[in-house]
Design a protein around this motif. Structure first.
Motif, PDB file in Angstrom:
ATOM      1  N   GLY A 168       0.825  -1.194   0.000  1.00 48.17           N
ATOM      2  CA  GLY A 168       0.000   0.000   0.000  1.00 48.17           C
ATOM      3  C   GLY A 168       0.864   1.251   0.000  1.00 48.17           C
ATOM      4  N   VAL A 169       0.268   2.369  -0.400  1.00 53.72           N
ATOM      5  CA  VAL A 169       0.970   3.651  -0.482  1.00 53.72           C
ATOM      6  C   VAL A 169       0.186   4.632   0.384  1.00 53.72           C
ATOM      7  CG1 VAL A 169       1.861   5.402  -2.042  1.00 53.72           C
ATOM      8  CG2 VAL A 169       1.693   3.042  -2.813  1.00 53.72           C
ATOM      9  N   HIS A 170       0.820   5.112   1.431  1.00 50.97           N
ATOM     10  CA  HIS A 170       0.114   5.792   2.519  1.00 50.97           C
ATOM     11  C   HIS A 170       0.606   7.225   2.720  1.00 50.97           C
ATOM     12  CE1 HIS A 170      -1.065   1.668   3.314  1.00 50.97           C
ATOM     13  NE2 HIS A 170       0.222   1.346   3.338  1.00 50.97           N
ATOM     14  N   MET A 171      -0.163   8.000   3.483  1.00 51.18           N
ATOM     15  CA  MET A 171       0.230   9.383   3.784  1.00 51.18           C
ATOM     16  C   MET A 171       0.998   9.418   5.101  1.00 51.18           C
ATOM     17  SD  MET A 171      -3.332  11.153   2.578  1.00 51.18           S
ATOM     18  CE  MET A 171      -3.107  12.695   3.433  1.00 51.18           C
ATOM     19  N   TRP A 172       2.111  10.128   5.099  1.00 54.54           N
ATOM     20  CA  TRP A 172       2.983  10.219   6.263  1.00 54.54           C
ATOM     21  C   TRP A 172       3.043  11.654   6.766  1.00 54.54           C
ATOM     22  CZ3 TRP A 172       6.737   6.420   8.207  1.00 54.54           C
ATOM     23  CH2 TRP A 172       6.533   5.135   7.678  1.00 54.54           C
ATOM     24  N   LEU A 173       3.501  11.760   8.023  1.00 58.01           N
ATOM     25  CA  LEU A 173       3.703  13.070   8.653  1.00 58.01           C
ATOM     26  C   LEU A 173       5.129  13.101   9.188  1.00 58.01           C
ATOM     27  CD1 LEU A 173       2.256  15.690   9.767  1.00 58.01           C
ATOM     28  CD2 LEU A 173       1.864  14.376  11.857  1.00 58.01           C
ATOM     29  N   SER A 195     -12.098  -3.390  -1.291  1.00 59.79           N
ATOM     30  CA  SER A 195     -12.886  -2.659  -2.280  1.00 59.79           C
ATOM     31  C   SER A 195     -13.162  -1.207  -1.890  1.00 59.79           C
ATOM     32  CB  SER A 195     -14.214  -3.384  -2.500  1.00 59.79           C
ATOM     33  OG  SER A 195     -14.886  -3.501  -1.261  1.00 59.79           O
ATOM     34  N   HIS A 196     -12.639  -0.773  -0.759  1.00 65.02           N
ATOM     35  CA  HIS A 196     -12.893   0.609  -0.347  1.00 65.02           C
ATOM     36  C   HIS A 196     -12.431   1.602  -1.413  1.00 65.02           C
ATOM     37  CE1 HIS A 196     -14.353   0.370   3.770  1.00 65.02           C
ATOM     38  NE2 HIS A 196     -13.589  -0.692   3.909  1.00 65.02           N
ATOM     39  N   TRP A 197     -13.116   2.748  -1.462  1.00 65.05           N
ATOM     40  CA  TRP A 197     -12.785   3.762  -2.469  1.00 65.05           C
ATOM     41  C   TRP A 197     -11.353   4.249  -2.311  1.00 65.05           C
ATOM     42  CZ3 TRP A 197     -11.219   8.846  -1.854  1.00 65.05           C
ATOM     43  CH2 TRP A 197     -11.239   9.325  -0.543  1.00 65.05           C
ATOM     44  N   ASP A 198     -10.842   4.233  -1.057  1.00 62.31           N
ATOM     45  CA  ASP A 198      -9.487   4.741  -0.811  1.00 62.31           C
ATOM     46  C   ASP A 198      -8.537   3.610  -0.420  1.00 62.31           C
ATOM     47  OD1 ASP A 198     -10.804   4.369   1.579  1.00 62.31           O
ATOM     48  OD2 ASP A 198     -10.113   6.233   2.506  1.00 62.31           O
ATOM     49  N   ALA A 199      -8.696   2.480  -1.108  1.00 60.69           N
ATOM     50  CA  ALA A 199      -7.797   1.344  -0.864  1.00 60.69           C
ATOM     51  C   ALA A 199      -6.483   1.518  -1.616  1.00 60.69           C
ATOM     52  CB  ALA A 199      -8.475   0.047  -1.298  1.00 60.69           C
ATOM     53  N   ASN A 200      -5.435   1.038  -1.030  1.00 59.08           N
ATOM     54  CA  ASN A 200      -4.118   0.799  -1.649  1.00 59.08           C
ATOM     55  C   ASN A 200      -3.237   2.022  -1.905  1.00 59.08           C
ATOM     56  OD1 ASN A 200      -4.777  -1.944  -1.671  1.00 59.08           O
ATOM     57  ND2 ASN A 200      -5.873  -1.686  -3.607  1.00 59.08           N
ATOM     58  N   LYS A 201      -3.811   3.126  -2.386  1.00 61.29           N
ATOM     59  CA  LYS A 201      -2.931   4.260  -2.718  1.00 61.29           C
ATOM     60  C   LYS A 201      -3.657   5.581  -2.495  1.00 61.29           C
ATOM     61  CE  LYS A 201       0.066   5.910  -6.456  1.00 61.29           C
ATOM     62  NZ  LYS A 201       0.477   5.729  -7.846  1.00 61.29           N
ATOM     63  N   ALA A 221      -7.465   9.416  -3.783  1.00 62.28           N
ATOM     64  CA  ALA A 221      -7.264   7.970  -3.727  1.00 62.28           C
ATOM     65  C   ALA A 221      -7.321   7.429  -5.138  1.00 62.28           C
ATOM     66  CB  ALA A 221      -8.342   7.322  -2.868  1.00 62.28           C
ATOM     67  N   VAL A 222      -6.491   6.441  -5.387  1.00 61.06           N
ATOM     68  CA  VAL A 222      -6.360   5.893  -6.739  1.00 61.06           C
ATOM     69  C   VAL A 222      -6.948   4.492  -6.761  1.00 61.06           C
ATOM     70  CG1 VAL A 222      -4.759   5.448  -8.635  1.00 61.06           C
ATOM     71  CG2 VAL A 222      -4.183   7.169  -6.903  1.00 61.06           C
ATOM     72  N   ARG A 223      -8.000   4.345  -7.510  1.00 63.66           N
ATOM     73  CA  ARG A 223      -8.636   3.030  -7.653  1.00 63.66           C
ATOM     74  C   ARG A 223      -8.213   2.447  -8.990  1.00 63.66           C
ATOM     75  NH1 ARG A 223     -13.719   1.143  -5.783  1.00 63.66           N
ATOM     76  NH2 ARG A 223     -13.803  -1.094  -6.182  1.00 63.66           N
TER      77      ARG A 223
END
Ligand code: BMA
Length: 332
Positions: A168-173, A195-201, A221-223
């Motif tokens: 997965g590609v996530h947001m960091w702080l 299947s979430h709209w904001d899955a994976n990236k 989010a990239v589906r």
């Protein structure tokens, strides 16, 4: 501003979209998209990503009195990739503008020969720039500064890409005492799974906006689908004093590609905001976004409606674990 056909949409598209296109330029450019946004000398200023016909991008200023019509492109203001800098070898992209005092801090993607990275430059007038260097090495993108410090540290949201696929590609702080040395890196928002709209990236859109309920964050989010990617946008709220703490996250997207100018272009199915402005009435939000990596558009929302939506639509805050800041001190 909105269209009758979208009464349930929180972000209403401007009927005059797209507001800026390649044809508006006096010379041949391929595309204009993904603008940063701010107010400057009583006008709305967009810092446009302009991709020329070599394929490389630079940042160009356009301004408008009402932020909707009558845009004036100013080719003398903006930032071009520096030919001697390896980190800008293949152009500069996707600026996010944070005003701090009288200065505008622009965090942008440098497309280096070693991959995309996060760079910072600052300016007072969008003519003269001071480059502050690379903040995050490749691959990292989708970054913006908060306009205030937290316990004396600056904070940056960014989006590194793990070399190992499937995680997965996530947001960091990350935090910095001086905008130069960065540390305390931690996952802020984790992409969901399945299947979430904001899955994976996922990745940050405009810089965080301070509201009565905390920092409002807009993210894309990239589906991945059989016929390509769909870029949609959603919202989250972070604690006002501790931005590592996610207090709400919308369980559904608030805007997705739909209109012809979002479905057709160099990269169909993409809406990609990099700037938003809260107007003087304290409620009207103008969200500026690139559509299909080809044109620039704007949509409008009521901040009060957005915050009400967040109260009733908050889903899981994170799905692969709690932010490190929340479990510090926990043993066993
Ligand atoms: C992202 C960025 C954006 C672009 C989007 C869709 O990775 O490169 O600049 O708009 O892809 O192509």
């Amino acid at each position: 501003m909105g269209r009758d056909s979208e009464p349930r949409e929180m972000f209403k598209r401007f009927s005059g979209n797209p507001i800026l296109r390649a044809q508006d330029f006096p010379h041949n450019v391929n595309a204009v998209f993904n603008p940063g946004a701010t107010e400057f000398e009583g006008r709305t200023l967009l810092l446009l990503r302009v991709e020329d016909r070599t394929g490389l991008s630079s940042l160009v200023v356009a301004t408008s009195k009402n932020g909707l019509n009558d845009w004036e492109i100013d080719l003398d203001r903006g930032l071009a990739p520096h030919e001697d800098l390896v980190e800008e070898h293949w152009g500069i992209e996707d600026p996010r503008i944070t005003r701090i005092g009288d200065e505008y801090y622009v965090v942008y993607v440098g497309y280096s020969a070693f991959g995309p990275l996060v760079s910072l430059a600052k300016t007072e007038d969008f003519v003269t720039w001071e480059r502050c260097g690379v903040l995050m090495p490749p691959e990292d993108k989708d970054a913006a500064l908060f306009p205030t410090t937290f316990d004396g540290r600056w904070a940056l949201i960014h989006r590194p890409v793990p070399a190992m696929p499937g995680l997965g590609v996530h947001m960091w702080l990350s935090y910095s005492p001086d905008l130069h040395y960065w540390g305390e890196a931690q996952v802020l928002l984790a992409a969901q799974r399945g299947s979430h709209w904001d899955a994976n990236k996922i990745g940050l859109g405009p810089p965080p906006m301070l509201t009565k309920d905390g920092w409002l964050v807009c993210y894309h989010a990239v589906r991945t689908t059989a016929s390509g990617s769909i870029y949609r946008i959603g919202l989250a709220l972070l604690d006002r004093d501790d931005p590592a703490k996610v207090v709400a996250r919308s369980n559904e997207w608030v805007m997705g590609p739909r209109e012809g100018y979002e479905q057709s272009g160099d990269v169909p199915g993409v809406i990609f905001p990099c700037g938003w402005i809260l107007r003087d009435d304290g409620d009207t939000v103008h969200l500026y976004y690139g559509a299909a990596d080809t044109v620039v558009c704007v949509a409008e929302a009521s901040l009060a409606a957005v915050l009400t939506h967040m109260e009733s639509h908050s889903g899981p805050l994170n799905t692969i674990g709690t932010a490190p800041s929340e479990i510090r001190g926990v043993t066993g």
